[in-house]
Structure formats: C-alpha cells, structure tokens
Design an enzyme around this catalytic site. Structure first.
Site, short mmCIF file in Angstrom:
data_model
loop_
_atom_site.label_atom_id
_atom_site.label_comp_id
_atom_site.label_asym_id
_atom_site.label_seq_id
_atom_site.Cartn_x
_atom_site.Cartn_y
_atom_site.Cartn_z
N LYS A 22 27.21 11.77 61.50
CA LYS A 22 28.34 12.72 61.62
C LYS A 22 28.68 12.97 63.07
O LYS A 22 29.85 12.86 63.47
CB LYS A 22 27.95 14.02 60.93
CG LYS A 22 28.80 15.21 61.33
CD LYS A 22 28.14 16.51 60.91
CE LYS A 22 28.77 17.72 61.52
NZ LYS A 22 28.04 18.32 62.62
N ASN A 23 27.70 13.35 63.87
CA ASN A 23 28.02 13.79 65.22
C ASN A 23 28.42 12.64 66.15
O ASN A 23 28.98 12.88 67.21
CB ASN A 23 26.87 14.63 65.81
CG ASN A 23 26.82 16.01 65.16
OD1 ASN A 23 27.78 16.45 64.54
ND2 ASN A 23 25.68 16.67 65.28
N CYS A 117 30.11 25.72 62.67
CA CYS A 117 29.12 26.63 62.08
C CYS A 117 28.83 27.78 63.02
O CYS A 117 28.84 27.63 64.24
CB CYS A 117 27.82 25.87 61.80
SG CYS A 117 27.95 24.69 60.45
N ARG A 122 28.72 29.97 71.29
CA ARG A 122 28.87 28.52 71.53
C ARG A 122 29.87 28.31 72.66
O ARG A 122 30.98 27.84 72.44
CB ARG A 122 29.28 27.79 70.24
CG ARG A 122 28.26 27.93 69.13
CD ARG A 122 28.59 27.09 67.91
NE ARG A 122 28.26 25.68 68.08
CZ ARG A 122 28.32 24.77 67.12
NH1 ARG A 122 28.68 25.12 65.90
NH2 ARG A 122 28.03 23.50 67.36
N ASP A 306 18.90 20.55 64.78
CA ASP A 306 19.58 20.27 63.51
C ASP A 306 18.61 19.92 62.37
O ASP A 306 19.04 19.72 61.24
CB ASP A 306 20.64 19.17 63.69
CG ASP A 306 21.78 19.61 64.60
OD1 ASP A 306 21.90 20.83 64.84
OD2 ASP A 306 22.54 18.74 65.07
N ARG A 398 30.43 19.24 54.94
CA ARG A 398 30.90 18.92 56.30
C ARG A 398 30.13 17.78 56.90
O ARG A 398 30.66 17.04 57.73
CB ARG A 398 30.69 20.13 57.22
CG ARG A 398 31.46 21.32 56.88
CD ARG A 398 31.06 22.44 57.77
NE ARG A 398 31.63 22.17 59.08
CZ ARG A 398 31.99 23.10 59.94
NH1 ARG A 398 31.81 24.36 59.62
NH2 ARG A 398 32.49 22.78 61.07
N1 EPU Z 1 26.19 25.37 76.15
C1 EPU Z 1 26.68 26.16 77.16
N2 EPU Z 1 27.87 25.80 77.72
C2 EPU Z 1 28.57 24.72 77.31
C3 EPU Z 1 28.08 23.91 76.28
C4 EPU Z 1 26.87 24.27 75.69
O1 EPU Z 1 26.04 27.13 77.55
O2 EPU Z 1 29.64 24.47 77.88
C5 EPU Z 1 24.89 25.71 75.52
C6 EPU Z 1 25.03 26.08 74.04
O3 EPU Z 1 25.33 27.45 73.89
C7 EPU Z 1 23.67 25.68 73.50
C8 EPU Z 1 23.27 24.48 74.34
O4 EPU Z 1 24.09 24.54 75.52
O5 EPU Z 1 22.75 26.72 73.75
C9 EPU Z 1 23.49 23.13 73.69
O6 EPU Z 1 24.82 23.04 73.16
P1 EPU Z 1 25.56 21.64 72.96
O7 EPU Z 1 26.77 21.65 73.79
O8 EPU Z 1 24.56 20.55 73.12
O9 EPU Z 1 25.99 21.75 71.45
P2 EPU Z 1 27.33 21.25 70.78
O10 EPU Z 1 27.85 20.05 71.48
O11 EPU Z 1 28.27 22.39 70.55
C10 EPU Z 1 26.20 19.54 69.17
C11 EPU Z 1 26.20 19.32 67.70
C12 EPU Z 1 25.35 20.39 67.01
C13 EPU Z 1 23.94 20.37 67.59
C14 EPU Z 1 23.99 20.51 69.11
C15 EPU Z 1 22.63 20.37 69.76
C16 EPU Z 1 28.37 18.36 67.36
C17 EPU Z 1 29.75 18.53 66.87
N3 EPU Z 1 27.57 19.40 67.22
O12 EPU Z 1 26.79 20.83 69.36
O13 EPU Z 1 25.30 19.99 65.67
O14 EPU Z 1 23.20 21.43 67.04
O15 EPU Z 1 24.86 19.51 69.67
O16 EPU Z 1 22.05 19.14 69.44
O17 EPU Z 1 28.00 17.29 67.83
C18 EPU Z 1 25.08 20.28 63.35
O18 EPU Z 1 25.34 19.07 63.24
O19 EPU Z 1 24.67 21.00 62.40
C19 EPU Z 1 25.27 20.91 64.65
C20 EPU Z 1 25.35 22.22 64.81
#
Ligand code: EPU
Length: 417
Positions: A22-23, A117, A122, A306, A398
């Site tokens: 998915k991701n 979610c 975030r 995850d 999803r």
């Molecule tokens: N963070 C910041 N600033 C940013 C970006 C992130 O402080 O600009 C922090 C977040 O608050 C968090 C950490 O950095 O504490 C990591 O966040 P990340 O950006 O890695 O998460 P994401 O890209 O929003 C993706 C996956 C999530 C998964 C996380 C961590 C997607 C669409 N989502 O989220 O997947 O948990 O990486 O591996 O790729 C899921 O599939 O259930 C899911 C939530």
C-alpha cells in the site's frame, strides 16, 4: 455501514499470497505524474486508498485505467490541472505526494491538508521545509497547501526527524530539479527504495535509497513506456505472520521479501514461535504458549509502528508481562480499549503500554480506530472464544486487499454484512 461478524477460536492454517505494498503504491501513483508518457504499474493492491488516488489523478488530467485486476496504466502526458480536489485529498494521507510530484512536473500545486488515520499529530513541516529549500514558496491557509516555484534548484536538505513521507516527497520534487539534491537523515523503508527504483527505471538519477543519505541528480525529463511491479507489502506479510503465531497455526506467507521482515522474525523467535525463511516466503508455525517480550517501534529496519497493534494482540496472550514503547505516533494505542473489552489486561500511559498476559480473549462488539488497529482486532476476534462484531471496517479496506477472503482461505469464519 459494513461490519465483520467473526466466529472465533480458529487455528489458521494454509498459504496466503501477499499483495503489493500500500505505502509504495500510493507513492508510485503520484510519482507517475512526473513522467511525460505512459507507465504501466503491476502488482498494485486494489484497496480504497489506491482507488481514491486514481480518482484524484484523473481530475488532474491523467488517464488512469485498470488493464488487469492489479495492473494500472497511467498516461500523464496531458496533465492540465495542478489543483487536487480538497474533498478527495483530505480523505487520504498520501495526498501530500501530489505536492512533490506537481511541483516537480508543473512548478505549482494546490492540495488539501492530508487526511488519513488519526494517530495523533501528523505534521508535515519537514516536507514544507524541503520544498522551500528547493526554492518553492509554500502557503498553508484554509485547509490547503499551495506551493509554487519558477524552477526548483537542488540543494542539501537535512531532515530533523526521520520521515517516510518527507523523504519520498522530496525525492519526487527533486528528480526534475536543476543540479543535485542531497537528502540527509532520510527514512530507509522498502517503499522508499521502491519509489527510487521506479523513478530510476524511467530515467531519474537517484543514488543511495535505503541508506541515510540520498543523492538526486536532476534530469530534464522522465520517459514512459515502461512496466514496473510494486514491492510486496511487508506490513501485510507481517500481519499474517503474527496471525499464525497468535492462532497457534501454521501459515506459509508467500510472495514476500523475508529480509524486510527480519525484525519481526527475530521477535517471533524470541516469543517461542517457529519461523522458517525461504527465498520469497516465510512459514510461521506455533504450537505452544507465546512468551512475553518487549517491543519498541522505530523507523526501518527497526520494529515497524504499522505492526505494533498486531504484535500487541500476541503480547496480550503471552506468558508474563510485556511492554510496548511506541516511538513514532502519539496515539497508536486506541485499539487496547477494544482488546480490554475482550478480556485483555493492558494499561497505557502515554506512549507506553503494559500487557499482562491472559489465557484467552472473548468475542465482543469492537470498533476499529485506524487501519492497523482494525487488522489487530480482526486477528483478536479470529482467536477469541465466541463471536465478535468488528465495526468501522472501512479502515481495513484502505490498506488490505481481499482481507476477509485471505483469512477465510486460512480457515477463519468471517462474514461481511
Ligand atoms: N514528522 C514530523 N514532521 C514531518 C513529517 C513527520 O514531525 O514533516 C514526524 C511524525 O509526526 C512522526 C514521524 O515523524 O512522529 C514519522 O512520520 P512519517 O512522516 O514517517 O509518517 P508518514 O509519512 O505520515 C508513513 C505511513 C504510515 C507509517 C509511517 C511510519 C504512508 C502514507 N503512511 O506515514 O503508515 O506509520 O510512515 O512508518 O506511507 C499505515 O500504513 O497504517 C500508516 C499509518
């Protein structure tokens, strides 16, 4: 509203084939907008997040067509719009990738603040900082993000936190930028490597994906007429591995990349589970009580957040006391309230949860609070005594393709009503 009715006490046995990640898929689709041509992407999971993403791409002028059940053809030659519809983008987290892709290809983008979610705060400050360092001006007002630039120019970007989304977004924005971009303190998840491999296969010049530093030499154009296959979903594979352990079953998890699951394999072995690793499959068998263990979630190659709710189900049935420390998200223990309704003994304090192992779980009406919580609760219901009703199953749709069919083929009794 659909729900699952699950009759429990099932020992899961058999084989399951893992879908595309998915991701990765929800990053590759926006990435295809960077290509002035036609791209074919295979092994795309047909899940609701992908369906929304396809709709958004169409509103931007791309032609998007399923040519087989898991193969998408995307023609982004006639991209004619840089404003993604706010009602769609707000439903789905990865809509932030449209910013990087549209900035890269069209030099402007307008996207609603991303949904997804509810896992606590975030922020996307690292994405915005990166775009600004490449020369873009970014405005966040009235629930949307607007970015524009005359020409993106490569530079060095140091991320303050390791972020999957920011790493991918800055790769997308940099591939067509002038000169070289260096991203440091990046995420190393398999889907980061998949996005880089995909873009390199159409002419990008990205070096170092999967390490802490990624170097992107900007190119003038990406060319299509290429077929790419999405990497297998390591979270789906891990979900079935844990389901085998929790149900004291025997599952051959096929079509996965075992090294992406090394940390889970190590954890299951520590808990007394048998794990046999083959080239592209993993067999998980368990015929004794699980042993307690401690888990801390970390960016890849650490234990993935995850899979945290799913391993939580295993720990609530293990012998002894276990602790999970969640280091990525502020609010990823909402599923524990539902497990406690089923007889688990879990106490949560902030980002730490203590699991006192219990003998068994009992079926109950339970509510999914997010995608991975839904997967965890489904596993709990499959092994519990009696019948459970699982609500809010749109969350599971999803991210998991044909989830109930896959569990049914392993012996689970699940009905969608
Ligand atoms: N963070 C910041 N600033 C940013 C970006 C992130 O402080 O600009 C922090 C977040 O608050 C968090 C950490 O950095 O504490 C990591 O966040 P990340 O950006 O890695 O998460 P994401 O890209 O929003 C993706 C996956 C999530 C998964 C996380 C961590 C997607 C669409 N989502 O989220 O997947 O948990 O990486 O591996 O790729 C899921 O599939 O259930 C899911 C939530």
């Amino acid at each position: 509203m659909e729900k699952f009715i699950i009759k429990g006490k099932t020992k899961l046995t058999g084989e399951v084939s893992i879908s595309g990640a998915k991701n990765a898929a929800i990053a590759l689709l926006p990435a295809a907008l960077l290509i002035d041509g036609v791209t074919t992407i295979e092994n795309v999971p047909n899940i609701s997040d992908v369906q929304i993403c396809c709709k958004i791409l169409k509103t931007l002028g791309a032609k998007v067509k399923w040519i087989e059940s898991n193969t998408l053809r995307i023609d982004a030659r006639d991209l004619d719009c840089t404003q993604a519809p706010l009602d769609m983008t707000s439903k789905f987290r990865a809509s932030y990738y449209l910013l990087g892709a549209l900035l890269g290809r069209c030099h402007k983008a307008e996207v609603g603040l991303p949904g997804g979610c509810n896992l606590g705060a975030r922020p996307i400050d690292q994405h915005i900082k990166g775009f600004e360092l490449l020369g873009a001006s970014v405005d966040v007002t009235q629930g949307k993000i607007a970015a524009k630039v005359k020409k993106l120019v490569g530079t060095t970007i140091y991320f303050d936190v390791v972020s999957v989304g920011a790493t991918i977004n800055l790769i997308l924005a940099s591939v067509l930028a002038k000169r070289t971009t260096i991203l440091t303190n990046v995420a190393k998840e398999p889907h980061i490597v998949d996005v880089a491999n995909f873009l390199n296969s159409v002419g990008a010049d990205i070096i170092g994906a999967g390490t802490d530093i990624i170097k992107i030499n900007g190119v003038d154009k990406l060319v299509g007429n290429h077929t790419y296959s999405v990497v297998p979903d390591q979270i789906e594979a891990g979900t079935f591995m844990i389901a085998a352990a929790v149900s004291r079953g025997d599952i051959l998890v096929k079509n996965c990349i075992p090294e992406h699951l090394d940390c889970l394999t190590a954890k299951l072995l520590e808990m007394g589970v048998s794990v046999d690793v083959y080239d592209d499959s993993i067999r998980v068998t368990c015929n004794k009580k699980l042993q307690a263990s401690n888990v801390i979630t970390l960016p890849y190659p650490g234990f993935p957040t995850d899979l945290q709710p799913q391993i939580g189900v295993a720990l609530c049935l293990a012998n002894g006391t276990s602790i999970i420390s969640e280091s990525i998200w502020d609010s990823r223990f909402q599923y524990t309230n539902e497990l406690n309704k089923m007889g688990a003994q879990i106490t949560v304090q902030g980002k730490t949860a203590v699991f006192e192992g219990v003998k068994g779980l009992t079926g109950a009406p339970i509510y999914s609070t997010d995608l991975r919580a839904a997967a965890a609760l489904l596993i709990a219901a499959i092994v519990a005594n009696g019948t459970s009703e699982l609500y809010n199953i749109h969350y599971i749709d999803r991210g998991y393709e044909h989830i109930e069919d896959k569990f049914r083929a392993l012996g689970a009794n699940i009905e969608r009503v």
